[in-house]
Design an enzyme around this catalytic site. Structure first.
Site, mmCIF file in Angstrom:
data_model
loop_
_atom_site.group_PDB
_atom_site.id
_atom_site.type_symbol
_atom_site.label_atom_id
_atom_site.label_comp_id
_atom_site.label_asym_id
_atom_site.label_seq_id
_atom_site.Cartn_x
_atom_site.Cartn_y
_atom_site.Cartn_z
ATOM 1 N N ALA A 62 0.852 -1.186 0.000
ATOM 2 C CA ALA A 62 0.000 0.000 0.000
ATOM 3 C C ALA A 62 0.887 1.235 0.000
ATOM 4 O O ALA A 62 1.491 1.581 1.007
ATOM 5 C CB ALA A 62 -0.916 -0.009 1.228
ATOM 6 N N GLU A 63 0.962 1.896 -1.152
ATOM 7 C CA GLU A 63 1.922 2.984 -1.296
ATOM 8 C C GLU A 63 1.564 4.198 -0.442
ATOM 9 O O GLU A 63 2.441 4.866 0.114
ATOM 10 C CB GLU A 63 2.057 3.386 -2.769
ATOM 11 C CG GLU A 63 2.820 2.373 -3.618
ATOM 12 C CD GLU A 63 1.972 1.186 -4.029
ATOM 13 O OE1 GLU A 63 0.739 1.220 -3.819
ATOM 14 O OE2 GLU A 63 2.526 0.215 -4.578
ATOM 15 N N GLN A 85 8.043 0.724 -5.679
ATOM 16 C CA GLN A 85 8.628 -0.357 -6.476
ATOM 17 C C GLN A 85 8.809 0.009 -7.952
ATOM 18 O O GLN A 85 9.844 -0.289 -8.546
ATOM 19 C CB GLN A 85 7.747 -1.587 -6.349
ATOM 20 C CG GLN A 85 8.415 -2.860 -6.777
ATOM 21 C CD GLN A 85 7.698 -4.071 -6.205
ATOM 22 O OE1 GLN A 85 6.581 -4.392 -6.607
ATOM 23 N NE2 GLN A 85 8.322 -4.739 -5.257
ATOM 24 N N HIS A 132 5.028 0.404 -15.647
ATOM 25 C CA HIS A 132 6.386 0.102 -15.197
ATOM 26 C C HIS A 132 7.432 0.926 -15.954
ATOM 27 O O HIS A 132 8.611 0.605 -15.905
ATOM 28 C CB HIS A 132 6.700 -1.391 -15.378
ATOM 29 C CG HIS A 132 5.914 -2.295 -14.468
ATOM 30 N ND1 HIS A 132 4.559 -2.433 -14.573
ATOM 31 C CD2 HIS A 132 6.295 -3.089 -13.448
ATOM 32 C CE1 HIS A 132 4.137 -3.299 -13.651
ATOM 33 N NE2 HIS A 132 5.168 -3.708 -12.952
#
Lengths: 327, 370
Positions: A62-63, A85, A132
């Site tokens: 959970a950022e 990440q 990403h």
């Protein structure tokens, strides 16, 4: 006395983190998979084993909570180094970053300090799936109260992470993930530059390329190719995106008369817009051509099989140099 | 209340009835003396006076806005008085009673809503953070603070002067935020010494509780693996007892607790709000009969506390009112030039340049007629 060691950027960051943790027991590392696994890119490899689960914490996924709890920890004097990440995963934490991290010092008229480092592997070029390969640096650079930096080579990675951790202001630390595995010489004994300084990485006379993070190497490659055709390009690594350190850029542009700003992020309101505006403000009479921008296009990051078309490469950069020189 | 969405059937800890009688609830006792209850009453009266004075100051144009705490005094005072000095509170913008009980000067609250400051105090002074306006964010700050207490070895040592906990204040609306749910999860996973104190005042501006949650808020704790306690939020003794137990549990290293204090926002969301557009007068009247201050007064009268003591509390409240009215007008105007100095610990060239630019611009008008 210099101690030169050849290492990848991943290893350079790892050794920098390790040095900071050894230096200051209040430095803690937290994020998804940073502990036992050592991070998906292995930047934190071995740290949990050596510093314990208290100081190298595998967090729930959970950022927003990674940032929110890091804020609470600063109230007790900790200096959290949090890993997001991937670039595209930072947005759930955006509120805590812009509404809390960036403002608490200001809101408290200087009594609260937020010495948080937010590490974000960013940028494309690795054939990744969606979310990403983003380059969200401008979204943080435009937020008052944050400092934003990006390293471009292993030596800077090793030292800039330590300098960022030592900063009493919050630092968004953008790591060019496509350069993670490239090697370079790292002087582990000393460094010459402070955190918030740009530098000329290749001197030249005919045009100035301004870049940061992953595009520094691309620009150096472009300059090398141009040199074979007799064009002498200067390359500047901004290193710090907020605040900007444009003194070396102005000095360069006053000599070359031509500037090209390069980044992976989309063009509109990207860093290039700000750099271009400031060059125009400061070097108006020295400019022989409008400041050129070579950037990602204004679209969400594309499927990776066309990312080479999307990302600035040698041809587009040198074409922009040619356009600037043709004025 | 007959509306099933009010979860009237869910168990509720109550130790003092609306008509001022002591009652019992399994598992919880208020073990303070009569003098302690008098202290709580004093805090309730002072909180209400602070709140009503600020409301009046807004109506007189001295404040831009005020979020009234009216009706929620017992929840705020009962919970905050359960804290020890070493505990740390993370309040919202409505928790004036919490700020009062922590010993922070309430004039700072006026400054925030006057537009004079964004906070104005150092959270380290009285272990109370600046009131948070973004809904739910502070639940994570309290969780992180609690995790840091564990790292610092300040949990479960058995030393009452040393062991500490944090408390996160929130409302029913915040229970819908991701941050709140992340905070419960993290706190439970890390067994962090934190108490989540939710004042369920039944409305998030206009949106009623039934639009926030399907189950009683306290029951939400079950899914995260921490205890949830539902307490009469208008009962200062029950709030004090429940939070005292939850904090002790946290300090002892037994992990977090979610407390749902069932109360009611008697006033508007803020002075800019018109609650007649979304709720019935009868509902407000029903809650008036459960007033958190009056029930303590009735109890103290029944216990033989003399009239002159109540008058002395009123005198003290009057003095606070006078002080707030005077202090409000004395709050210094913010200086934009000075604010540049607080963007960073280590200022930047850009910051200095813009400050100089602003100051030069401002000073260019010096001596000119406005």
């Amino acid at each position: 006395m210099s101690e030169l060691t050849k290492m990848t950027m991943v290893k350079a960051l790892n050794s920098g983190l390790r040095a900071s943790m050894e230096h200051d027991p209040k430095v803690i590392v937290m994020g998804e998979d940073v502990g036992r696994l050592g991070g998906v890119f292995r930047v934190t490899e071995g740290l949990q084993k050596d510093f314990g689960e208290g100081r190298v914490m595998d967090t729930p996924l959970a950022e927003s909570a990674i940032l929110g709890t890091a804020i609470g920890m600063t109230f007790r004097g900790f200096r959290p180094v949090v890993e997001i990440q991937f670039d595209g995963f930072v947005y759930p934490a955006y509120d805590q970053i812009v509404s809390q991290v960036a403002r608490l010092h200001f809101r408290s008229r200087g009594s609260v300090r937020m010495p948080i480092v937010i590490r974000i592997p960013y940028g494309g070029g690795i054939g990744a799936v969606e979310h990403h390969s983003d380059s969200p640096e401008a979204q943080f650079a435009m937020t008052a109260g944050l400092k934003v930096v990006s390293c471009a080579d292993p030596h800077d990675a090793h030292w800039m992470i330590q300098q960022a951790i030592a900063s009493d202001d919050p630092v968004v630390f953008m790591e060019p993930k496509r350069r993670y595995w490239e090697t370079g010489m790292v002087d582990t004994a000393e460094t010459t530059l402070p955190l918030l300084a740009s530098r000329v990485v290749r001197p030249g006379r005919d045009a100035t390329l301004v870049a940061y993070g992953p595009m520094v190497k691309t620009c150096l490659d472009s300059a090398a190719a141009a040199a074979e055709e007799g064009v002498d390009i200067e390359v500047i690594d901004l290193r710090t995106l907020s605040p900007l350190d444009l003194g070396p850029v102005f000095e360069s542009v006053r000599r070359t008369g031509r500037a090209v700003v390069v980044h992976e992020a989309a063009r509109t309101l990207g860093l290039g817009a700000e750099v271009s505006a400031r060059i125009t403000e400061e070097c108006f009479y020295a400019l022989e051509a409008p400041v050129q921008r070579v950037t990602g296009y204004d679209m969400p990051y594309p499927p990776s099989r066309v990312e080479d078309e999307f990302l600035p490469g040698l041809d587009r950069i040198l074409d922009a140099v040619d356009r600037a020189r043709a004025y | 209340m007959t509306d099933p969405s009010d979860h009237a059937d869910a168990p509720l800890v109550q130790l003092l009835t609306p008509d001022g009688r002591r009652t019992t609830s399994p598992g919880y006792i208020y073990d303070g003396t009569l003098a302690d209850i008098q202290d709580l009453y004093r805090d309730l009266v002072m909180t209400r006076r602070l709140d009503t004075e600020a409301f009046a100051l807004q109506r007189h144009g001295e404040l831009g806005l005020w979020p009234p705490a009216l009706g929620q005094e017992a929840a705020q005072v009962g919970s905050a008085r359960a804290l020890r000095p070493q505990d740390f509170a993370f309040p919202t913008y409505r928790d004036h009673g919490v700020v009062w009980c922590r010993g922070e000067d309430p004039v700072h609250l006026l400054g925030i809503f006057r537009g004079s400051s964004l906070g104005g105090w150092d959270p380290a002074d009285h272990h109370v953070a600046l009131p948070n306006i973004i809904i739910g964010s502070q639940t994570l700050h309290a969780t992180g603070y609690a995790m840091a207490l564990t790292l610092d070895g300040l949990v479960g040592t058995g030393n009452p002067e040393r062991d500490a906990a944090s408390i996160a204040y929130l409302g029913d609306g915040a229970t819908s935020q991701g941050d709140f749910n992340e905070a419960l999860d993290w706190a439970a996973v890390h067994q962090a010494p934190v108490v989540f104190f939710c004042q369920n005042n039944h409305y998030a501006i206009s949106v009623p509780l039934e639009r926030q949650t399907r189950v009683p808020i306290a029951q939400r704790a079950d899914g995260f693996g921490l205890p949830g306690v539902r307490v009469d939020g208008n009962d200062v003794l029950a709030c004090h007892a429940v939070v005292t137990a939850a904090l002790q549990r946290a300090r002892d290293g037994q992990g977090p607790t979610l407390v749902e204090a069932v109360t009611y926002r008697m006033g508007a969301h803020t002075t800019s709000d018109d609650p007649t557009r979304y709720r019935e007068a009868a509902e407000v009247e029903a809650w008036k009969a459960k007033d958190p201050v009056e029930r303590v007064r009735l109890h103290l009268v029944a216990e033989g506390v003399p009239d002159e003591w109540f008058r002395s509390v009123e005198d003290e409240a009057d003095a606070l009112g006078v002080r707030l009215r005077e202090a409000c007008q004395d709050i210094p105007e913010p200086d934009l030039a000075e604010l540049f100095d607080h963007v960073f610990v280590e200022s930047t060239v850009e910051n200095e340049q813009q400050k100089a630019e602003y100051v030069a611009w401002r000073d260019s008008f010096e001596g000119s007629v406005a």
